[in-house]
Each structure stands twice: as C-alpha cells, then as structure tokens.
Scaffold this motif. Structure first.
Motif, PDB file in Angstrom:
ATOM      1  N   GLN A 162       0.423  -1.363  -0.132  1.00 10.55           N
ATOM      2  CA  GLN A 162      -0.241  -0.082   0.156  1.00 10.55           C
ATOM      3  C   GLN A 162       0.736   1.131   0.364  1.00 10.55           C
ATOM      4  OE1 GLN A 162      -3.075   0.418  -0.267  1.00 10.55           O
ATOM      5  NE2 GLN A 162      -3.804  -1.998  -0.481  1.00 10.55           N
ATOM      6  N   ARG A 215      -2.686   4.372   2.738  1.00 14.80           N
ATOM      7  CA  ARG A 215      -3.578   3.296   3.732  1.00 14.80           C
ATOM      8  C   ARG A 215      -3.981   4.249   4.554  1.00 14.80           C
ATOM      9  NH1 ARG A 215      -2.732  -1.100   6.353  1.00 14.80           N
ATOM     10  NH2 ARG A 215      -1.588  -1.662   4.837  1.00 14.80           N
ATOM     11  N   TRP A 220      -9.881   5.192   1.675  1.00 23.51           N
ATOM     12  CA  TRP A 220      -8.754   4.640   1.059  1.00 23.51           C
ATOM     13  C   TRP A 220      -9.200   3.290   0.479  1.00 23.51           C
ATOM     14  CZ3 TRP A 220      -7.375   0.519   5.313  1.00 23.51           C
ATOM     15  CH2 TRP A 220      -6.076  -0.735   4.305  1.00 23.51           C
TER      16      TRP A 220
END
Length: 471
Positions: A162, A215, A220
C-alpha cells in the motif's frame, strides 16, 4: 523462446547473474516500424561500483559467450540503467539492442540518447534506406482525452504494497499535470461488481485519487475484498458497464480513449484465460460473457503485477493470465513486489498514454533526427517556439513505439488553434523477412487492431514484401 516475450524472459535470466541486472524491471510489447514483434524493456542494478566498460563486457560475455566483451577498462561507475529493444525477425533471428548508462545520468538529455538507441525508431535491416531529404509535415496540436480505469487488488495480501501504491499515485499526478492531456481517473477493485465504481475525478480532484491508494486516508480502497481476485474480469465488466450506452455506473466520455491499469499481486482468477481477454480489449464492440467493449478504440491493459516466474505468495497460472493480457494489448508491465518499479512503471504508463494521445506522424521517424517548431507556446521564457528543445519538462518528445510527438510544460500551445511543423528522416523498408519466415499480413494476428489485413495505425500491408509496413 517461443515468442519475443519469452525471449525477453530468457534474456533477463542471463543478465540477472551480472550484478543483479533485473532490478526495477518494466516491459512493453510493440510492433516495429517495419512490422516485427518486439519488446522494449528497462532494467537496473541496485548497488554497483563497477566501471561501465567492465559491466558491458560482462553482459556481452553472458549473452554471446566468453571473449565477446572486448572494451578496454574504464568508464563511470554504477549502478546502471539499461534500456533494451528486442526484435524477433523470425524463429532463427533475434536482434537485441542495448543502451547502457549510469543510473545517476539517466535524466535529460541522456534518457533521450538512450531512447534513440533502443527506443524502437533507430533500428533497420541492412538493405533499408534513409531518404536523402528529410520529411517535413505540419499539423495542429490537439488536446487528447483519456479516461483511466484502475483495477486494484483489495484483498488482504496487498497490505505490504500500500505504501508503494500511494507513491505511484503521486508520481502519476505529477506526470499528468505537466502534459497536454485532458484526463479523468476512475477505479474498481478485483472484487467488482462488489464495492462498486469509484467515479471519475479530473485534475481538480486528483487528491481524491491519491486517497484511494493511501492507507488510512478518506476513501482508501482497503484490503478487505474478496480473496478470489478477478482483475481482468473486473476491468472487462467495468468497461461494459461504464461505456456510453452501457449499464449502470459512471460513463466514459464518448470521445475519450480508455486505458486500464491493473495493480495486483495475484493472477486473475475469473472463468477465462488471458488469451480470451486479449481480443475483448483489442476490439471495440467485442463481447465476452455478456460484457461489451464500449470503448471507441482498442484498450491497452497495463499492469503492475507479480513478476514472471514468481508466485508472490499468491495464485499464479501458467501462463500468467494478466501477463498474457498485458502483452497482447501492448501494455507496460511492472513488478508489484519492487517498490521502485511500482513508481517507475506508473511513470512509464503515463508516458505511454501521453504518447498514444499525441500527434502520429505520417512516416516512422528516426527519433534523433527530429526538429519541431510551433506558431505559439504557452511560456516563451522557457521555450523557443522556432526550435523546441527535447524535454518532458518544457519541450517536445517523440515515442518510438507509438510514432507520436507530444508537447510538455511551457512548450505546450496556448488555448486556441495553432500550427506546428516537424522535420525528420525516416527509414524506407527495402528488406523482406529473413529466413523465409514471411507470412501473409492477414495471417499475423499480433497487430490485429482495426484492419482486415491485421495492420493498423500508420501501417498498411505491403503486398510486395508481405509485411505490415509504413505506406
């Protein structure tokens, strides 16, 4: 190898033994100006203090055999950047052109010199000719429209990637905003139609796109999606749902190109192999499992996925389905398990998209010979309109894979209608296929995009030489 993609994989295995020359790898399949299947690839070494000529000798010895490397000692030290053009002219004839430079020097203008060597425009056969007089043509630059569709793996295995995806979003935003491109970005996940469509944002909403891949940020994409990742199916179904006249969901613009970008560590786990998705994405109006390709032009599928021959701890088919779709649509492929590769691959995908949306020249230029002028530029303080510099910051660039010219930064034309002129030299195709390998144009499906004779873009079937060549 069995094809030029397999040739590149075999080459990569050999150079990996030469100080790890497989770091930050990206690849792209394309068709050369004279009609051959090809791959353009970039590689790096990580940490390397060896001299350039020594490293070049080691590469020659690894590829050709002991004694092939005969350069004298010396040169700047690494780490190094390598750009390679592979051209498979027949089952007996593979041409590999290598441009090598210190990584620290891979900035303007060095990146253009490297690209002129191994970027797809400078290579010809012995019997081909470059005309004595340059080609000169004029055109009116236009703003290209592109709608990006991201297909992101939202399963728990993506947790470790991420941070790199957030970096990729920033790199993409910076590249796009310095180009002459009218773009929008939408997103689905590998769980689609679960989680739905994240609707289009343009440059005014670019922070929303960044949040999707960051993140903990608002919006997200998360890592709680289905463990059965279906990247290709998600992309295909979304193109059907989002196209003008399609089903529910945000719509593509009818006059915009569509580009798919897959970010996933697992292979596609839908009901179809990658070879089924290639004709779907390549052919407007094509159908698959009730989905319809509603884009107006062929859709390139780019991907940052698990490297060939690795598992990334996830399900991978043989051949890798996403890899087949990327190669079959002329997409760029980067490595999901290499954080530097993720950002660099996104930048190359954006460069390729910008190039595709640019002005395609009438003939295939030899890129080092290009000269460009324009009637007006947006910032005369950084750009001489009568002789534009070669620059992706303030200038123009040429892409040897797509055969297009693009304008950047202060050298972009201001709002309104303006005239541009470009001169260049080009190769004339005077040489037939080697080794008796020529096939009728209509028998070669590699470049089947729009025409019945399997030649498209600036290519037409040369009935004398029996190849797709510049008219």
């Amino acid at each position: 190898g069995g094809d030029v993609t397999a040739d590149e994989v075999a080459f990569r295995a050999r150079i990996a033994a030469v100080k790890g020359f497989n770091n930050n790898t990206t690849t792209q399949t394309f068709r050369t100006w004279d009609g051959y299947n090809a791959v353009q690839a970039f590689y790096e070494t990580a940490s390397d203090s060896t001299a350039l000529y020594t490293r070049a000798n080691e590469l020659a010895n690894a590829l050709v055999g002991p004694g092939a490397g005969v350069l004298p000692p010396g040169g700047p030290t690494g780490p190094f950047k390598m750009q390679v053009q592979y051209v498979r002219r027949s089952n007996l004839t593979l041409v590999v052109v290598i441009a090598l430079t210190p990584l620290s020097a891979f900035t303007e203008p060095t990146l253009f010199k490297v690209g002129d060597v191994a970027g797809g425009s400078g290579l010809a056969q012995f019997g081909d000719e470059s005309p004595d007089s340059p080609q000169c043509e004029t055109f009116q630059p236009k703003v290209g429209k592109v709608d990006f569709l991201f297909v992101v793996d939202d399963s728990c295995s993506m947790s470790s990637y991420q941070g790199s995806l957030a970096q990729a979003a920033n790199a993409m935003a910076n590249k796009l905003n310095n180009s002459l491109l009218d773009y929008r970005i939408a997103m689905v996940t590998t769980s689609y139609p679960g989680n739905g469509i994240r609707g289009f944002v343009d440059k005014t909403g670019i922070q929303t796109f960044k949040n999707w891949l960051t993140r903990g940020a608002s919006g997200w994409v998360g890592i709680n999606g289905s463990g059965r990742e279906k990247a290709l199916e998600g992309g295909a179904k979304a193109i059907s749902d989002m196209g003008p006249g399609g089903g529910s969901g945000t719509k593509f613009r009818p006059d915009a190109d569509v580009v798919v970008i897959v970010l996933a560590d697992a292979d596609d786990q839908s009901s179809y192999g990658g070879e089924s998705y290639v004709p779907f994405f390549n052919t407007p109006g094509a159908t698959l499992s009730g989905w319809v390709n509603r884009a107006r032009k062929p859709v390139p599928v780019h991907g940052i996925v698990c490297p060939a021959g690795q598992s990334c701890g996830e399900t991978q088919y043989s051949p890798q389905r996403t890899g087949v779709a990327i190669a079959g649509t002329g997409g760029i492929r980067g490595n999901i398990n290499d954080s530097v590769s993720i950002s660099n691959a996104i930048e190359r995908i954006v460069d390729s998209t910008i190039s595709t949306a640019g002005h395609k020249l009438a003939r295939p230029p030899i890129s080092a010979s290009l000269k460009v002028a324009i009637s007006s530029v947006s910032n005369p303080a950084v750009c001489n309109k009568d002789d534009l510099p070669r620059s992706r910051i303030n200038g123009f660039d040429f892409d040897g894979v797509t055969g297009t010219v693009n304008f950047f930064g202060g050298c972009q034309p201001p709002t309104g209608t303006h005239n541009a002129a470009v001169s260049y030299r080009y190769w004339e195709d005077k040489t037939a296929f080697p080794d008796g390998s020529s096939l009728p144009c209509a028998s070669d499906p590699f470049f089947d995009r729009n025409a019945a004779d399997y030649c498209s873009g600036l290519y037409a079937c040369n009935r004398v030489l029996n190849i797709c060549a510049a008219p």
